[in-house]
Design an enzyme around this catalytic site. Structure first.
Site, mmCIF file in Angstrom:
data_model
loop_
_atom_site.group_PDB
_atom_site.id
_atom_site.type_symbol
_atom_site.label_atom_id
_atom_site.label_comp_id
_atom_site.label_asym_id
_atom_site.label_seq_id
_atom_site.Cartn_x
_atom_site.Cartn_y
_atom_site.Cartn_z
ATOM 1 C CB CYS A 252 -18.905 -23.370 -25.574
ATOM 2 S SG CYS A 252 -20.098 -22.735 -26.736
ATOM 3 C CG HIS B 38 -26.009 -29.939 -26.862
ATOM 4 N ND1 HIS B 38 -25.182 -28.914 -26.482
ATOM 5 C CD2 HIS B 38 -27.200 -29.717 -26.243
ATOM 6 C CE1 HIS B 38 -25.833 -28.100 -25.669
ATOM 7 N NE2 HIS B 38 -27.061 -28.560 -25.516
ATOM 8 C CD GLU C 9 -30.331 -27.470 -24.532
ATOM 9 O OE1 GLU C 9 -31.307 -26.701 -24.448
ATOM 10 O OE2 GLU C 9 -29.152 -27.133 -24.312
ATOM 11 C CB CYS D 58 -21.995 -29.079 -31.221
ATOM 12 S SG CYS D 58 -23.309 -28.419 -30.190
ATOM 13 C CG ASP E 106 -21.314 -25.336 -22.996
ATOM 14 O OD1 ASP E 106 -20.959 -24.931 -24.125
ATOM 15 O OD2 ASP E 106 -22.377 -25.957 -22.812
ATOM 16 C CB SER E 107 -23.504 -21.652 -24.427
ATOM 17 O OG SER E 107 -23.692 -22.973 -24.897
HETATM 18 N N1 DGL Z 1 -22.396 -25.251 -26.451
HETATM 19 C C1 DGL Z 1 -22.671 -24.908 -27.832
HETATM 20 C C2 DGL Z 1 -21.529 -25.431 -28.727
HETATM 21 O O1 DGL Z 1 -20.802 -26.338 -28.363
HETATM 22 C C3 DGL Z 1 -24.001 -25.456 -28.290
HETATM 23 C C4 DGL Z 1 -25.178 -24.786 -27.657
HETATM 24 C C5 DGL Z 1 -25.307 -23.298 -27.998
HETATM 25 O O2 DGL Z 1 -25.675 -22.971 -29.143
HETATM 26 O O3 DGL Z 1 -25.004 -22.512 -27.130
HETATM 27 O O4 DGL Z 1 -21.351 -24.934 -29.815
#
Ligand code: DGL
Length: 259
Positions: free
Chosen positions: A70, A182, A148, A180, A7-8
């Site tokens: 991600c 989050h 976050e 997403c 993931d990012s």
């Molecule tokens: N992990 C990213 C997603 O699921 C969200 C956070 C980001 O913008 O990197 O799209």
């Protein structure tokens, strides 16, 4: 063999949670690109470069397959990763779409980062899977920083959510895809704003469910890998359709003697 997940940042651990529940015996290698998060406001080219570097790393570490937890990477980079890497690469989109359509009829809402929504990946996949589906997609970039910061409920978060969902409510969506990493943490406030008539599709759970199904299939049925010593010609296409959709796992051109 371990599952590689990336993931990012840290948000992808929502997907790891679902994967651990589905595969308690599996080792998982997780990469969170915390140095370069967020991906959600970056270009496709940048997200593809980052994703490729992570996939290389996971492959070197012995991952058997890779899950792009991600959603932004799933939307922008999974297709290109599948071309550059030989191990199976799973994104979040296909399983999220299947779960959304299984949840019922009616307009489908999708929320995600700006890059995910602008890519049109979910919209196209939904339309492909069920032509004529009304899709209402909305970028909701403020939700990641709210999560976050730990602002999972309360007046401010509810106001932001309400404003973002205005159009989706007006269009009477029946299902909302949380596209997403989050957003599973915002299920409470999303459910409150949308009311009980709208089903929330958690893409992390949908992904784990889909992987479970693919693992069972893999055990019941061996993979067919084809190695050819010259160009196959048009016959291959006909034989492939005879074998049935998805029967051929891979076709590789090799040279003999090998090595
Ligand atoms: N992990 C990213 C997603 O699921 C969200 C956070 C980001 O913008 O990197 O799209």
């Amino acid at each position: 063999m371990p599952l590689g997940v990336f993931d990012s940042g840290i948000g992808g651990l929502t997907v790891v949670r679902a994967l651990r529940a589905a595969f308690p015996q599996r080792d998982i290698l997780y990469v969170g690109d915390t140095a370069r998060v967020p991906y959600g406001n970056k270009s496709a080219e940048t997200v593809q470069t980052y994703s490729r570097e992570i996939a290389d790393f996971l492959e070197q570490k012995g991952a058997e397959r890779i899950v792009a937890a991600c959603n932004t990477a799933s939307a922008l980079a999974v297709e290109s990763l599948a071309k550059t890497h030989h191990l199976p690469i799973h994104g979040m989109i296909e399983s999220g779409v299947a779960a959304a359509l299984a949840a019922g009829e009616g307009p489908v809402g999708v929320i995600g980062t700006s890059a995910t929504i602008a890519s049109g990946a979910y919209q196209k996949a939904l339309m492909r899977a069920r032509p004529g589906t009304k899709v209402v997609a909305q970028a909701t970039p403020l939700l990641v920083p709210l999560v976050e910061e730990g602002w999972l409920d309360g007046e401010v978060t509810e106001k932001v959510v309400r404003q973002y969902l205005e159009l989706l409510i007006r269009e009477r969506i029946r299902v909302l895809v949380l596209a997403c990493t989050h957003y599973p943490l915002l299920k409470g406030v999303l459910g409150k704003v949308l009311g009980p008539g709208v089903k929330l599709v958690d893409s992390s759970e949908a992904c784990a469910e889909a992987l479970k199904a693919s693992e069972i299939r893999r055990k019941e049925k061996g993979e067919l890998k084809i190695f050819l010593t010259d160009e196959p010609g048009p016959f291959l296409g006909r034989v492939e359709s005879f074998l049935g959709k998805g029967a051929v796992a891979s076709i590789e051109r090799i040279h003999l003697p090998h090595g």
